[in-house]
Design an enzyme around this catalytic site. Sequence first.
Site, PDB file in Angstrom:
ATOM      1  N   LYS A 136     -35.889 -36.336 -20.284  1.00  0.00           N
ATOM      2  CA  LYS A 136     -34.889 -35.627 -19.488  1.00  0.00           C
ATOM      3  C   LYS A 136     -33.565 -35.627 -20.252  1.00  0.00           C
ATOM      4  CE  LYS A 136     -37.209 -36.585 -15.065  1.00  0.00           C
ATOM      5  NZ  LYS A 136     -38.407 -35.928 -15.461  1.00  0.00           N
ATOM      6  N   SER A 153     -35.283 -37.491  -7.027  1.00  0.00           N
ATOM      7  CA  SER A 153     -35.215 -36.249  -7.792  1.00  0.00           C
ATOM      8  C   SER A 153     -35.200 -34.985  -6.960  1.00  0.00           C
ATOM      9  CB  SER A 153     -36.379 -36.190  -8.784  1.00  0.00           C
ATOM     10  OG  SER A 153     -37.626 -36.221  -8.100  1.00  0.00           O
ATOM     11  N   HIS A 182     -33.707 -40.080 -13.705  1.00  0.00           N
ATOM     12  CA  HIS A 182     -32.714 -39.032 -13.463  1.00  0.00           C
ATOM     13  C   HIS A 182     -31.290 -39.566 -13.494  1.00  0.00           C
ATOM     14  CE1 HIS A 182     -35.277 -35.562 -12.493  1.00  0.00           C
ATOM     15  NE2 HIS A 182     -36.138 -36.454 -12.053  1.00  0.00           N
TER      16      HIS A 182
END
Length: 389
Positions: A241, A182, A210
């Site tokens: 996310k 990340s 991610h």
Amino acid sequence: MFTNVREQLRTTLDEITEAGLLKPERVISTPQSSQVSVAGREVLNFCANNYLGLADDPTVVEAAKQALDRWGFGMASVRFICGTQEVHKELESRLSDFLGMEDTVLYSSCFDANGGVFETLLDAQDAVISDALNHASIIDGIRLSKAQRFRYANRDMAELEARLKEASEARRRLIVTDGVFSMDGYLAPLREICDLADQYDAMVMVDDSHAVGFVGLTGRGTPELHGVTDRIDIITGTLGKALGGASGGYVAARTEICELLRQRSRPYLFSNSLAPVIASASLRILDLLETSSEARERLRANTARFRDGMTAAGFDILPGDHPIVPVMIGDAAEAGAMAERLLDLGIYVIGFSYPVVPHGQARIRVQLSAAHSEQDVERALQAFAQARG
């Protein structure tokens, strides 16, 4: 007693401030979106993990409203007592299908998901081999277990093989890696990792927080991108996310792993169930992901436009094609100061410094979103050029 402690803590906080490492929390007075209001100013948001722009998507918001009427606000219980509704089981089934895994267990966050895996599956007879740049939740989860611990340099397959040889006497061996790191936007070499796992009889675990939703041809993450979905034993991830940006996490894995987690995983057994409104809205998000690639395509276009523009302008950015774009500054104080200058220019970004990244590697981590327009991206490029010291 606390008088002395207060003075010690105040000294530590002053040291953090003087070193330029203070992390202030800016208050947003609007919904999370590509444009937000911060301290009364409308600014373009380039620091949220809102990859697909779904945090304020009208269809997702409407699904959440309907879920409140259908399922209520919260469960007031853990799953095995009276905290499991039909919507939880449906989401687990849908996530399993989407990720190509046999089963899925929901958690209140991916931090909890990672915290619940290692202690449940591994003991002193076993070994875990972890990438040096894995997320803090993986590091903390490993610490909770009694397993032998081995670490290899980021994406270094020769060192991973050396650690696997050192762990050859262990009963079980588990390789764990972020799918996307990340702070750098780098992708793990999953095919090579799986090859070594096959050679040394190890399981493979990937935190794909991610990546799920937008990496890979259909957004199913780094295992899909590398063509190794059937070779991964455990995938952990977040709903917080790309998948709407609210909260919640999951472990998607082999059937027996998930069954044991439901019996032994402490964060699962002792934490309240995921709020049904999040579970229900997440089902709507999976519908969107499976019926349209438009948001993924916009995100890829925005990412390429920004990366190309920053490179042409002479900025030091880490290579890649992920929408995390680290703009390397080096000095922590300068990274914070540049973020402030950018905010004054209407671009909301954050400077990252130690302990989030190593000393001397401070950066501004820009995050592109499908919600950004071409004009938004151009405005950000112009602001970076103006804010350069």
